[in-house]
Scaffold this motif. Sequence first.
Motif, PDB file in Angstrom:
ATOM      1  N   ARG A 205     -39.966 -19.170 -26.025  1.00 29.24           N
ATOM      2  CA  ARG A 205     -38.864 -19.040 -26.972  1.00 29.24           C
ATOM      3  C   ARG A 205     -37.932 -17.897 -26.573  1.00 29.24           C
ATOM      4  O   ARG A 205     -36.709 -18.030 -26.598  1.00 29.24           O
ATOM      5  CB  ARG A 205     -39.406 -18.764 -28.376  1.00 29.24           C
ATOM      6  CG  ARG A 205     -39.948 -19.963 -29.103  1.00 29.24           C
ATOM      7  CD  ARG A 205     -40.091 -19.659 -30.577  1.00 29.24           C
ATOM      8  NE  ARG A 205     -41.214 -20.375 -31.138  1.00 29.24           N
ATOM      9  CZ  ARG A 205     -42.397 -19.825 -31.387  1.00 29.24           C
ATOM     10  NH1 ARG A 205     -42.597 -18.556 -31.111  1.00 29.24           N
ATOM     11  NH2 ARG A 205     -43.364 -20.546 -31.906  1.00 29.24           N
ATOM     12  N   ARG A 206     -38.508 -16.748 -26.241  1.00 31.60           N
ATOM     13  CA  ARG A 206     -37.678 -15.597 -25.886  1.00 31.60           C
ATOM     14  C   ARG A 206     -36.864 -15.863 -24.619  1.00 31.60           C
ATOM     15  O   ARG A 206     -35.701 -15.469 -24.522  1.00 31.60           O
ATOM     16  CB  ARG A 206     -38.553 -14.355 -25.709  1.00 31.60           C
ATOM     17  CG  ARG A 206     -39.051 -13.786 -27.033  1.00 31.60           C
ATOM     18  CD  ARG A 206     -39.670 -12.422 -26.851  1.00 31.60           C
ATOM     19  NE  ARG A 206     -40.923 -12.474 -26.099  1.00 31.60           N
ATOM     20  CZ  ARG A 206     -42.107 -12.715 -26.662  1.00 31.60           C
ATOM     21  NH1 ARG A 206     -42.192 -12.943 -27.961  1.00 31.60           N
ATOM     22  NH2 ARG A 206     -43.201 -12.726 -25.919  1.00 31.60           N
ATOM     23  N   LEU A 207     -37.473 -16.541 -23.648  1.00 36.86           N
ATOM     24  CA  LEU A 207     -36.728 -16.871 -22.428  1.00 36.86           C
ATOM     25  C   LEU A 207     -35.560 -17.804 -22.741  1.00 36.86           C
ATOM     26  O   LEU A 207     -34.466 -17.656 -22.171  1.00 36.86           O
ATOM     27  CB  LEU A 207     -37.665 -17.510 -21.399  1.00 36.86           C
ATOM     28  CG  LEU A 207     -38.739 -16.595 -20.797  1.00 36.86           C
ATOM     29  CD1 LEU A 207     -39.680 -17.403 -19.914  1.00 36.86           C
ATOM     30  CD2 LEU A 207     -38.119 -15.442 -20.024  1.00 36.86           C
ATOM     31  N   LEU A 208     -35.782 -18.744 -23.624  1.00 34.90           N
ATOM     32  CA  LEU A 208     -34.703 -19.650 -24.020  1.00 34.90           C
ATOM     33  C   LEU A 208     -33.579 -18.903 -24.723  1.00 34.90           C
ATOM     34  O   LEU A 208     -32.394 -19.137 -24.459  1.00 34.90           O
ATOM     35  CB  LEU A 208     -35.258 -20.755 -24.940  1.00 34.90           C
ATOM     36  CG  LEU A 208     -36.094 -21.847 -24.273  1.00 34.90           C
ATOM     37  CD1 LEU A 208     -36.848 -22.653 -25.317  1.00 34.90           C
ATOM     38  CD2 LEU A 208     -35.206 -22.765 -23.438  1.00 34.90           C
ATOM     39  N   GLU A 209     -33.950 -18.017 -25.646  1.00 30.37           N
ATOM     40  CA  GLU A 209     -32.943 -17.259 -26.384  1.00 30.37           C
ATOM     41  C   GLU A 209     -32.125 -16.366 -25.449  1.00 30.37           C
ATOM     42  O   GLU A 209     -30.896 -16.285 -25.563  1.00 30.37           O
ATOM     43  CB  GLU A 209     -33.621 -16.406 -27.457  1.00 30.37           C
ATOM     44  CG  GLU A 209     -34.217 -17.217 -28.606  1.00 30.37           C
ATOM     45  CD  GLU A 209     -35.041 -16.342 -29.534  1.00 30.37           C
ATOM     46  OE1 GLU A 209     -35.126 -15.125 -29.283  1.00 30.37           O
ATOM     47  OE2 GLU A 209     -35.614 -16.883 -30.500  1.00 30.37           O
ATOM     48  N   GLU A 210     -32.806 -15.701 -24.536  1.00 35.35           N
ATOM     49  CA  GLU A 210     -32.120 -14.763 -23.645  1.00 35.35           C
ATOM     50  C   GLU A 210     -31.250 -15.477 -22.624  1.00 35.35           C
ATOM     51  O   GLU A 210     -30.272 -14.898 -22.125  1.00 35.35           O
ATOM     52  CB  GLU A 210     -33.149 -13.887 -22.941  1.00 35.35           C
ATOM     53  CG  GLU A 210     -33.872 -12.932 -23.892  1.00 35.35           C
ATOM     54  CD  GLU A 210     -35.110 -12.313 -23.268  1.00 35.35           C
ATOM     55  OE1 GLU A 210     -35.379 -12.600 -22.078  1.00 35.35           O
ATOM     56  OE2 GLU A 210     -35.806 -11.554 -23.965  1.00 35.35           O
ATOM     57  N   ALA A 211     -31.587 -16.729 -22.308  1.00 33.10           N
ATOM     58  CA  ALA A 211     -30.826 -17.458 -21.289  1.00 33.10           C
ATOM     59  C   ALA A 211     -29.370 -17.667 -21.701  1.00 33.10           C
ATOM     60  O   ALA A 211     -28.490 -17.806 -20.849  1.00 33.10           O
ATOM     61  CB  ALA A 211     -31.484 -18.807 -21.008  1.00 33.10           C
ATOM     62  N   ALA A 212     -29.103 -17.675 -23.011  1.00 31.77           N
ATOM     63  CA  ALA A 212     -27.739 -17.920 -23.479  1.00 31.77           C
ATOM     64  C   ALA A 212     -26.817 -16.741 -23.214  1.00 31.77           C
ATOM     65  O   ALA A 212     -25.593 -16.908 -23.149  1.00 31.77           O
ATOM     66  CB  ALA A 212     -27.760 -18.235 -24.976  1.00 31.77           C
ATOM     67  N   SER A 213     -27.379 -15.539 -23.048  1.00 29.82           N
ATOM     68  CA  SER A 213     -26.517 -14.364 -22.910  1.00 29.82           C
ATOM     69  C   SER A 213     -26.840 -13.476 -21.709  1.00 29.82           C
ATOM     70  O   SER A 213     -25.986 -12.705 -21.261  1.00 29.82           O
ATOM     71  CB  SER A 213     -26.598 -13.506 -24.186  1.00 29.82           C
ATOM     72  OG  SER A 213     -27.935 -13.134 -24.445  1.00 29.82           O
ATOM     73  N   ALA A 214     -28.044 -13.570 -21.168  1.00 31.12           N
ATOM     74  CA  ALA A 214     -28.451 -12.670 -20.082  1.00 31.12           C
ATOM     75  C   ALA A 214     -27.841 -13.098 -18.742  1.00 31.12           C
ATOM     76  O   ALA A 214     -27.688 -14.285 -18.464  1.00 31.12           O
ATOM     77  CB  ALA A 214     -29.971 -12.639 -19.968  1.00 31.12           C
ATOM     78  N   GLU A 215     -27.492 -12.104 -17.936  1.00 25.63           N
ATOM     79  CA  GLU A 215     -27.067 -12.382 -16.575  1.00 25.63           C
ATOM     80  C   GLU A 215     -28.277 -12.807 -15.742  1.00 25.63           C
ATOM     81  O   GLU A 215     -29.416 -12.476 -16.067  1.00 25.63           O
ATOM     82  CB  GLU A 215     -26.431 -11.127 -15.958  1.00 25.63           C
ATOM     83  CG  GLU A 215     -25.139 -10.677 -16.628  1.00 25.63           C
ATOM     84  CD  GLU A 215     -24.013 -11.675 -16.413  1.00 25.63           C
ATOM     85  OE1 GLU A 215     -24.039 -12.399 -15.391  1.00 25.63           O
ATOM     86  OE2 GLU A 215     -23.111 -11.728 -17.266  1.00 25.63           O
ATOM     87  N   TYR A 216     -27.999 -13.536 -14.652  1.00 22.49           N
ATOM     88  CA  TYR A 216     -29.076 -14.087 -13.842  1.00 22.49           C
ATOM     89  C   TYR A 216     -30.052 -13.003 -13.397  1.00 22.49           C
ATOM     90  O   TYR A 216     -31.271 -13.139 -13.541  1.00 22.49           O
ATOM     91  CB  TYR A 216     -28.506 -14.816 -12.622  1.00 22.49           C
ATOM     92  CG  TYR A 216     -29.581 -15.373 -11.703  1.00 22.49           C
ATOM     93  CD1 TYR A 216     -30.113 -16.635 -11.922  1.00 22.49           C
ATOM     94  CD2 TYR A 216     -30.062 -14.617 -10.627  1.00 22.49           C
ATOM     95  CE1 TYR A 216     -31.105 -17.139 -11.087  1.00 22.49           C
ATOM     96  CE2 TYR A 216     -31.051 -15.107  -9.807  1.00 22.49           C
ATOM     97  CZ  TYR A 216     -31.564 -16.368 -10.031  1.00 22.49           C
ATOM     98  OH  TYR A 216     -32.560 -16.864  -9.222  1.00 22.49           O
ATOM     99  N   GLN A 217     -29.530 -11.929 -12.821  1.00 20.83           N
ATOM    100  CA  GLN A 217     -30.411 -10.887 -12.291  1.00 20.83           C
ATOM    101  C   GLN A 217     -31.234 -10.227 -13.398  1.00 20.83           C
ATOM    102  O   GLN A 217     -32.370  -9.824 -13.171  1.00 20.83           O
ATOM    103  CB  GLN A 217     -29.585  -9.841 -11.538  1.00 20.83           C
ATOM    104  CG  GLN A 217     -29.023 -10.342 -10.219  1.00 20.83           C
ATOM    105  CD  GLN A 217     -30.121 -10.766  -9.241  1.00 20.83           C
ATOM    106  OE1 GLN A 217     -31.222 -10.233  -9.256  1.00 20.83           O
ATOM    107  NE2 GLN A 217     -29.806 -11.732  -8.382  1.00 20.83           N
ATOM    108  N   ASP A 218     -30.645 -10.102 -14.596  1.00 18.74           N
ATOM    109  CA  ASP A 218     -31.380  -9.522 -15.714  1.00 18.74           C
ATOM    110  C   ASP A 218     -32.494 -10.457 -16.172  1.00 18.74           C
ATOM    111  O   ASP A 218     -33.572 -10.006 -16.568  1.00 18.74           O
ATOM    112  CB  ASP A 218     -30.431  -9.239 -16.878  1.00 18.74           C
ATOM    113  CG  ASP A 218     -29.404  -8.166 -16.530  1.00 18.74           C
ATOM    114  OD1 ASP A 218     -29.725  -7.314 -15.685  1.00 18.74           O
ATOM    115  OD2 ASP A 218     -28.297  -8.195 -17.096  1.00 18.74           O
TER     116      ASP A 218
END
Length: 246
Positions: A197-210
């Motif tokens: 779930r957290r990976l899905l949520e972060e994918a919408a806003s996080a940069e690739y390297q982050d």
Amino acid sequence: MKTEPDRTPLPDDLGIQARLDGGGPLPELTAALNTVCEEAEEQRERTVVALRFAPSPPGAREWPGEVSIHEVNRWERAVRRLERLDNVTIAVAQGTCGGPVLDLLLAADLRIGTPDLKLLLPVNHGQFWPGMALYRLVRHIGPARARRMVLWASDIPLPDAVELGIIDEVSDDVSGAVRHAALLRGGLSGGEAGIRRRLLEEAASAEYQDAFGAHLAACDRELRRLRNSGPGTPSGTAAGRAGAAG
């Protein structure tokens, strides 16, 4: 005040099933939801949490009504607690549902609706309630579609709910659909559901390297888990027993 939800085990010990009264007072519903979360957190075996909502009483429309900001805060914290459970969560809605149901549908992993489902938007004195359901709605369907819904709509018919991804599955056999979903995903627990779930949520806003480091850590955790568990589903888990029973 009733704080205990109506609970029955899922078949084959697959998890917890609770019926919540979406038309009840906010403090009562908050206490019932916290009870379900507490029970799920205390489970030692892999388990699924299924929430079922009966149709709203005729004429029920206002949400959340005359409440204090402290009661709203406690409610939002309970929904977030559900959203962050290590367990896979399933929400089932049928008939005409309003009030808190949209909150809980958007917080669940899988959302099942019956063919007669109609979602009433949470409104108070004719205005869309500005709780965290609005935030989740924007994250889920995007700001443009959420804007039209919040400012101009009063309900979400089933075809629209499916098209928007608010409902994932439509079924006449709700019990069968819940059991099937629990068998498929009941083994994803012990933190694994929460990580994804957290990976899905972060994918919408996080940069690739982050995002890369978090995904690499999750892959490493999964590889170690697979090595420790060995091939196949452990026969001692509820999902393994149910699968063997067919």
